[in-house]
Design an enzyme around this catalytic site. Structure first.
Site, short mmCIF file in Angstrom:
data_model
loop_
_atom_site.label_atom_id
_atom_site.label_comp_id
_atom_site.label_asym_id
_atom_site.label_seq_id
_atom_site.Cartn_x
_atom_site.Cartn_y
_atom_site.Cartn_z
N HIS A 4 7.61 32.05 -29.53
CA HIS A 4 8.13 30.86 -28.76
C HIS A 4 8.14 29.59 -29.50
O HIS A 4 7.24 29.34 -30.51
CB HIS A 4 7.22 30.62 -27.42
CG HIS A 4 7.51 31.74 -26.49
ND1 HIS A 4 8.30 32.79 -26.50
CD2 HIS A 4 6.62 31.89 -25.24
CE1 HIS A 4 8.06 33.24 -25.57
NE2 HIS A 4 7.09 33.00 -24.52
N CYS B 95 1.92 32.21 -21.89
CA CYS B 95 2.16 32.21 -23.36
C CYS B 95 2.55 30.78 -23.91
O CYS B 95 1.82 30.49 -24.89
CB CYS B 95 3.38 33.23 -23.58
SG CYS B 95 4.84 33.00 -22.60
#
Lengths: 334, 334
Positions: free
Chosen positions: B239, B126
């Site tokens: 994130h 990710c």
């Protein structure tokens, strides 16, 4: 000794008084000062209520040591007044830090700079202090060349209203209720703001410049190359800094651990196999700068990375200021 | 086309089905698969409940595309079975990413690598995806040489139980009640854990190795030097990555902004004067990788820093996987 604390009602000012008490700093009389709007409030010192006075030229008469934590504007205005009145000012704001004639001191690193003071000594930026406390022992051995620091700064650095703001912002997310930030430009609850202090026209923040400039001054390394990204994270108290540092000479992680274990003001918390590394959520109220996750960077020569956590109100502010007072005393400079 | 989603009851699996729907991927039959303990559950697809089956060799018969998000162990076991049965597997775990014969693909960057697939294609980590999506357009112009990435990763990357854990951990702090973590080794509420994945004997985590190794493979830069510190922050979803990147040739922040504005999958959010920069708290459910705080590093030659935010469940996982499916289709590889 008469000791003034200017900004006595703020988070850092209150911590300064706690640290003076805890360390038995030889205070004969405490003089708590604040802006005129706090006039008449009182603070606790050694179990007694002491009245807070509004700052004035007269307030600094007979003061030996004046710990300032009232913000940059008041420092610019009142530090010269206090120094003129004969006090030595230890200023926690950024107002005087980069002035040529003002020592910028972390007592574990450059106490000798105090010798040249002319009435004002500057206390460095919170995240810079904890970073250089971890770097200095390594630098002495291996010569620091460059540094990338990414900070994870708690809201306590902004002041007590920011503690409430983090609580309110977090509850609004958990309870799915509407809420508008007052202190930060965006909600801080469950969010990260890559923004501390104003931006310059290059897009670098004041806080980032502090890390760059202050670490060079404290470490006496005018050519040290520093990159900094400063962020505000949803943590109440205690800053984290991810540091990647390149040295002139090789330095193994174990050598670095040994150097740091022997260094004053540092606690090595570095046993990842037992899930032991420094944690911001646990550092509040403690003195040492904690260093962990010390590792060699496989792709970069003579480079180590590590994770540094400190209580921004203690070593990052109040404790370092009182330690400067202690160092001034020891050297007969007060 | 028969499309299997293995891990259909997880956070990423459900997001995969949503993305398949939203992008009108030509699904004739959806085959939701999960571990045997989820057998008999059902998932919603295009408004209809579809029964979840336990994974088995038989389940992959006649499947054209199998999107895997069931963890490393199940991927190691079942991806070869599915590929043998004739499906093309797009695997979201780390099990196959560094295998020589397995393409590791971000469709905006290296879709040509799909040509060599032998039944398994890997979806990158990710935080690596969002970092390379921002770096690739700059690399094409200025040639990337080295990279320091510090990640601020949300709990959604750990799965749905971690979302509850962050809520419970946060409430326990706000309500001053006792609480014991189950998912993470330490409370995540109002804390930062410099720890994602297991530590190796050098003290580097799996997550940090992913950034180092996967970015080299995706960008076709075997000599790229990468440093990574991966942290878990108390954010639900989305994130952040603080990137400092050195290039062979000079590149101004404005050139970088122009390149990123023209790049697929990127949204430039970079007007600090207006407090506009990417925010993790706002990125959930959106597709583009947001880049902001683009600035020149004054002390380092040809070096830019920036802040990259992405939805780890979308571009960091489900969206990238479905985009790989689309690229396979376009190239007649499915």
């Amino acid at each position: 000794m008469r000791v003034a604390v200017f900004g006595a009602t703020g988070l850092v000012g209150r911590e300064m008084m706690r640290v003076l008490e805890e360390r038995n700093f030889p205070v004969d009389e405490l003089v708590p000062l604040a802006s005129p709007r706090s006039e008449g409030k009182s603070v606790l010192f050694r179990g007694e209520a002491v009245e807070v006075h509004g700052v004035s030229g007269k307030a600094f008469e007979g003061v030996d040591l004046a710990l300032f934590s009232a913000g940059g504007g008041p420092s610019r205005e009142w530090a010269p007044v206090a120094a003129e009145a004969g006090a030595v000012v230890v200023d926690n704001s950024s107002a005087w830090r980069m002035a040529e004639e003002v020592p910028l001191v972390v007592p574990e690193i450059n106490p000798e700079d105090l010798e040249k003071h002319r009435g004002i000594v500057a206390n460095p930026n919170c995240s810079t202090i904890q970073t250089v406390v971890a770097l200095a022992p390594l630098h002495r051995k291996a010569v620091l060349r460059s540094l990338v620091a990414v900070t994870f700064q708690s809201v306590a650095g902004t002041g007590s209203a920011a503690l409430r703001e983090l609580e309110e912002s977090s509850r609004s997310v958990l309870d799915n209720s509407s809420w508008t930030p007052r202190i930060y430009p965006h909600p801080i609850g469950f969010n990260v703001l890559p923004h501390i202090g104003d931006f310059d026209d290059q897009g670098i923040t004041q806080e980032e410049w502090k890390m760059m400039r202050e670490s060079r001054k404290i470490l006496h390394l005018p050519d040290l190359r520093v990159s900094c990204t400063a962020t505000r994270v949803p943590v109440f108290r205690g800053h984290g800094v991810a540091v990647t540092a390149a040295f002139e000479k090789p330095l193994s992680p174990q050598e670095a651990r040994n150097l740091l274990e022997a260094a004053p003001g540092v606690l090595v918390t570095d046993n990842p196999g037992e899930n032991l590394y420094p944690l911001q959520g646990r550092v509040g109220g403690t003195d040492p700068v904690q260093v962990g996750r010390i590792r060699r960077e496989p792709d970069f020569p003579n480079t180590l990375s590590f994770w540094v956590v400190g209580d921004n109100l203690r070593k990052g502010a109040a404790l370092n200021a009182v330690q400067i007072g202690e160092a001034l005393l020891e050297r007969g400079l007060l």
